[in-house]
Design an enzyme around this catalytic site. Structure first.
Site, short mmCIF file in Angstrom:
data_model
loop_
_atom_site.label_atom_id
_atom_site.label_comp_id
_atom_site.label_asym_id
_atom_site.label_seq_id
_atom_site.Cartn_x
_atom_site.Cartn_y
_atom_site.Cartn_z
N HIS A 50 1.98 2.06 -3.31
CA HIS A 50 0.95 2.91 -3.90
C HIS A 50 1.41 4.35 -4.04
CE1 HIS A 50 -2.74 0.13 -3.03
NE2 HIS A 50 -1.75 -0.47 -3.65
N ASP A 86 0.88 -1.17 0.00
CA ASP A 86 0.00 0.00 0.00
C ASP A 86 0.91 1.22 0.00
OD1 ASP A 86 -2.20 1.89 0.58
OD2 ASP A 86 -3.34 0.12 1.13
#
Length: 509
Positions: free
Chosen positions: A353, A319
């Protein structure tokens, strides 16, 4: 008369030079990285020189050491309880050197070492060592070190305290169990912007109090070893038992001050990896953070915290690599504890991310510096994100001397957007991107994608892009913004990128 005039001119120039040098001493802000000073070592930080590709020279008590091109340095093998004077200078392109600053400090007295083996811990991946390790922590006196030697030591939730070091030796692994009962009782925590009860983390320090002072101080976690959580299996078990927002972190600091996390591999969290809330003066450096297959596997999340220094870290995450936060919607807005002064330098973002601000930023985020960093295959690159329901602000963000593949500002995200809205729309303003190498950006989509808020009173504004190099045929999109300026933004062919502009004003490109 000519000689007199020459003397006056010389004195005038000399005084100007002295004034500049004096301002440089203040500007470069030589400091001890929070939490790093102990009996035998210290890490120093300083601001970057304006020289091109500066090289810094270091001396200790008058003896010159090696040089570095980074704006930080760790000094090892110092003597306990001893005064040191360290000087940092920069070599000038025209020859010679210019003093940046000098700092004087005294190392701490040497504390006692508490080996977990002496308290019953065993390096056996089948034995739960939670009680033995916690006994060691409880026995550790002020200034002491809890020592985890080589081997794998299985444990549930541990609770650290002030004025101690947790030292995990190279080859040592503190490994979290995968049983949810090992992370009970539930504790007051904050996740995705809201205060709530969650499972404890593998490593916990402090207790959450939005109105309180710091309750754990002077804590160091270091050593060269590995902290490995229960990973996806533990995260799924916590979710199944008590819901997805019940998951603990791998390392969670709450209301802490003067903490250093360094020289460790940190991996396999149940969700976020390092999360600190309502805290101050936190250093995260020389960490290797790996969370590739973890749901919500953020690397480092500063949350309503002040004075964070993240440097020399490597990220390979499932993430956001870093996500700067300050609460969500009405709660975060009215708690109103901003995250302020986050410095991210000399980091390598291999996968993840984004290097992100938001999406929970309702208490405000200000004074963020990202400098001398390299970002690889990040989904959204350097990203500032929120929704219209958040409230709060993001201001004064500087991204300088970096290699990036994408720059994005999003005013809407399709996740974590439940709950009541804050009473006003967020404000995004005063962003600077300078000296950015984006030559490896994807030819698909927009290399720079800027989306402000549609409300005319909350336009994204005052954004400057200077000396940006883009790939051939690069596209730039700007929506719902004002006072956005592009200076020396060119493709590798020396041409301007293609600009797609919508509902924006006072644009220079």
């Amino acid at each position: 008369m000519i000689h007199f005039r020459s003397l006056i001119l010389f004195l005038f120039v000399f005084l100007q030079v002295q004034e500049v040098l004096a301002s440089l001493k203040h500007k470069f802000n030589l400091m001890i990285a929070p939490g790093t000073l102990d009996s035998k070592s210290v890490t120093l930080l300083w601001d970057k020189s304006s020289e091109k590709n500066p090289i810094y020279q270091l001396s200790v008590n008058g003896k010159q050491l090696e040089t570095t091109n980074k704006t930080n340095y760790s000094f090892e093998q110092l003597k306990p309880n001893t005064w040191y004077t360290i000087k940092v200078t920069t070599k000038l392109n025209v020859g010679g050197s210019s003093e940046l600053n000098t700092i004087r400090f005294k190392t701490r007295a040497e504390g006692k070492i508490y080996n977990i083996l002496d308290y019953g811990a065993k390096a056996d991946s089948q034995i739960n060592n939670t009680k033995a390790i916690q006994r060691t922590i409880d026995a550790c006196q002020s200034g002491g070190t809890v020592y985890i030697p080589k081997g794998t030591f299985l444990s549930g939730a541990l609770y650290l305290k002030s004025n101690m070091t947790l030292y995990i030796e190279t080859g040592g692994v503190l490994k979290g169990t995968t049983a949810v009962e090992d992370y009970l009782p539930m504790i007051l925590n904050r996740f995705e912007g809201w205060e709530m009860e969650t499972y404890a983390s593998l490593i916990n320090a402090g207790t959450l109090n939005r109105n309180g002072t710091y309750n754990v101080k002077n804590l160091k976690i270091t050593g060269g070893g590995t902290i490995m959580g229960g990973g996806r299996k533990l995260g799924e078990a916590m979710t199944k038992t008590s819901g997805i927002r019940s998951r603990g972190r791998l390392i969670c600091l709450m209301n802490c001050q003067d903490v250093s996390l360094s020289k460790l591999t940190i991996t396999e969290p149940p969700c976020w990896t390092i999360h600190y809330i309502y805290s101050d003066n936190i250093s995260c450096h020389d960490l290797n953070i790996i969370t590739k297959n973890i749901r919500n596997g953020d690397g480092i999340d500063p949350d309503s915290s002040t004075d964070s220094y993240i440097f020399n870290c490597t990220f390979d995450t499932g993430d956001d690599c870093i996500a700067i936060k300050s609460g969500k919607n009405p709660e975060g807005f009215f708690v109103a504890k901003p995250t302020r002064n986050v410095q991210i330098t000399h980091c390598d973002f291999k996968r993840g991310h984004g290097i992100s601000i938001g999406s929970e930023m309702s208490g405000g985020v200000t004074e963020v510096l990202v400098q001398d960093c390299k970002a690889g295959n990040l989904l959204h690159g350097m990203q500032i994100k929120a929704t219209k329901d958040r409230g709060g602000y993001v201001r004064n963000v500087r991204v300088i001397d970096c290699q990036l593949l994408q720059i994005t500002v999003f005013s809407a995200v399709n996740y974590n957007n439940d709950g009541e809205a804050a009473p006003e729309i967020p404000t995004f303003e005063n962003f600077m991107f300078k000296n950015i190498d984006m030559t490896m950006a994807s030819p698909v989509g927009y290399a720079i994608d800027i989306n402000g808020f549609k409300d005319p009173a909350h336009r994204l504004k005052n954004v400057n892009f200077t000396n940006i190099v883009l790939p051939a045929d690069a596209k730039v999109s700007v929506k719902e913004a004002e006072k956005v300026k592009f200076t020396d933004v060119k493709t590798t062919a020396g041409l301007k990128p293609e600009y797609l502009l919508s509902n924006s004003s006072e644009l220079v490109y």
